[in-house]
Design a protein around this motif. Structure first.
Motif, short mmCIF file in Angstrom:
data_model
loop_
_atom_site.label_atom_id
_atom_site.label_comp_id
_atom_site.label_asym_id
_atom_site.label_seq_id
_atom_site.Cartn_x
_atom_site.Cartn_y
_atom_site.Cartn_z
N LEU A 18 0.83 -1.21 0.00
CA LEU A 18 0.00 0.00 0.00
C LEU A 18 0.86 1.26 0.00
CD1 LEU A 18 -2.67 -0.98 2.69
CD2 LEU A 18 -2.88 -1.10 0.20
N LYS A 19 0.41 2.28 -0.69
CA LYS A 19 1.10 3.58 -0.74
C LYS A 19 0.59 4.54 0.32
CE LYS A 19 3.73 2.62 -4.22
NZ LYS A 19 5.12 2.39 -3.99
N PHE A 20 -0.61 4.28 0.86
CA PHE A 20 -1.15 5.14 1.91
C PHE A 20 -2.11 4.36 2.79
CE2 PHE A 20 -4.31 5.48 -1.40
CZ PHE A 20 -5.51 5.53 -0.73
N ILE A 21 -2.29 4.87 4.01
CA ILE A 21 -3.30 4.37 4.93
C ILE A 21 -4.01 5.57 5.52
CG2 ILE A 21 -3.75 3.22 7.15
CD1 ILE A 21 -1.31 1.47 6.64
N LYS A 22 -5.32 5.58 5.40
CA LYS A 22 -6.15 6.60 6.02
C LYS A 22 -7.21 5.85 6.80
CE LYS A 22 -8.34 10.97 5.27
NZ LYS A 22 -8.55 12.06 4.33
N SER A 23 -7.18 5.98 8.14
CA SER A 23 -8.10 5.20 8.95
C SER A 23 -8.46 5.95 10.23
CB SER A 23 -7.49 3.85 9.31
OG SER A 23 -6.41 4.02 10.21
N SER A 24 -9.53 5.48 10.86
CA SER A 24 -9.96 5.99 12.15
C SER A 24 -10.33 4.78 13.00
CB SER A 24 -11.15 6.92 12.00
OG SER A 24 -11.52 7.47 13.24
N THR A 25 -9.67 4.66 14.16
CA THR A 25 -9.92 3.54 15.06
C THR A 25 -10.52 4.06 16.36
OG1 THR A 25 -8.01 2.37 14.14
CG2 THR A 25 -8.84 1.60 16.27
N PRO A 26 -11.72 3.58 16.72
CA PRO A 26 -12.33 4.07 17.96
C PRO A 26 -11.63 3.52 19.19
CG PRO A 26 -13.71 2.39 16.95
CD PRO A 26 -12.57 2.63 16.01
N ASP A 35 -3.40 9.29 8.78
CA ASP A 35 -3.35 9.74 7.39
C ASP A 35 -1.88 9.67 7.00
OD1 ASP A 35 -3.71 10.77 4.89
OD2 ASP A 35 -4.52 12.70 5.55
N LEU A 36 -1.45 8.51 6.52
CA LEU A 36 -0.04 8.24 6.28
C LEU A 36 0.22 7.84 4.83
CD1 LEU A 36 0.61 6.04 9.44
CD2 LEU A 36 1.28 8.43 9.13
N ARG A 37 1.38 8.25 4.33
CA ARG A 37 1.85 7.86 3.00
C ARG A 37 3.19 7.16 3.17
NH1 ARG A 37 -1.89 9.16 -0.02
NH2 ARG A 37 -2.98 11.12 -0.01
N PHE A 38 3.43 6.19 2.29
CA PHE A 38 4.65 5.39 2.36
C PHE A 38 5.37 5.44 1.02
CE2 PHE A 38 1.35 3.69 5.06
CZ PHE A 38 1.97 3.70 6.29
N ASP A 39 6.67 5.76 1.09
CA ASP A 39 7.47 5.84 -0.13
C ASP A 39 8.94 5.63 0.23
OD1 ASP A 39 8.07 6.28 -2.84
OD2 ASP A 39 8.43 8.41 -2.50
N GLY A 40 9.58 4.72 -0.45
CA GLY A 40 11.01 4.51 -0.24
C GLY A 40 11.37 4.09 1.17
N GLY A 41 10.51 3.32 1.82
CA GLY A 41 10.80 2.88 3.18
C GLY A 41 10.56 3.92 4.25
N GLY A 45 3.11 11.88 7.16
CA GLY A 45 1.69 12.16 7.34
C GLY A 45 1.39 12.59 8.75
N THR A 46 0.17 12.24 9.20
CA THR A 46 -0.31 12.69 10.50
C THR A 46 -0.95 11.54 11.26
OG1 THR A 46 -0.82 14.84 9.52
CG2 THR A 46 -1.78 14.39 11.66
N VAL A 47 -0.64 11.46 12.55
CA VAL A 47 -1.33 10.58 13.48
C VAL A 47 -1.98 11.50 14.52
CG1 VAL A 47 -1.10 8.78 15.22
CG2 VAL A 47 0.35 8.72 13.18
N THR A 48 -3.30 11.43 14.63
CA THR A 48 -4.03 12.28 15.57
C THR A 48 -4.62 11.42 16.67
OG1 THR A 48 -4.55 13.79 13.76
CG2 THR A 48 -5.82 14.03 15.79
#
Length: 73
Positions: A18-26, A35-41, A45-48
Motif C-alpha cells: 500500500l502507498k497510503f493508509i487513512k483510517s480511524s480507530t475508535p 493519514d499516512l503515506r509510504f514511499d522509499g521505506g 503524514g499525521t497521526v491524531t
C-alpha cells in the motif's frame, strides 16, 4: 492499545504494497486517526490522538513518541 484501558497506544503500520493508509480507530478516549503515506521505506503524514492519550509510532526501525492531538510524522 499498549497499556490497560487504552492508557497508551502503539501505532506500528505494516503497509505491505500500500502507498497510503487513512483510517480511524475508535477507543474509549476517542478516535485515533491515521493519514499516512509510504514511499522509499519512509512514512509521512499525521497521526491524531485524543488529547488525553499518548503513545508511540514505530515504522521501519524509527520510533517516535506521540502526544495527544495531531502528530506530524
Amino acid at each position: 492499545s499498549a497499556a490497560p484501558f487504552y492508557g497508551r497506544v502503539l501505532v506500528a503500520p505494516q503497509p505491505g504494497h500500500l502507498k497510503f493508509i487513512k483510517s480511524s480507530t475508535p477507543t474509549p478516549k476517542g478516535p485515533v486517526d491515521l493519514d499516512l503515506r509510504f514511499d522509499g521505506g519512509r512514512a509521512t503524514g499525521t497521526v491524531t490522538l485524543p488529547r488525553e492519550l499518548s503513545g508511540v509510532f514505530s515504522f521501519n526501525g524509527v520510533v517516535r513518541t506521540l502526544a495527544g492531538g495531531a502528530n506530524e510524522i
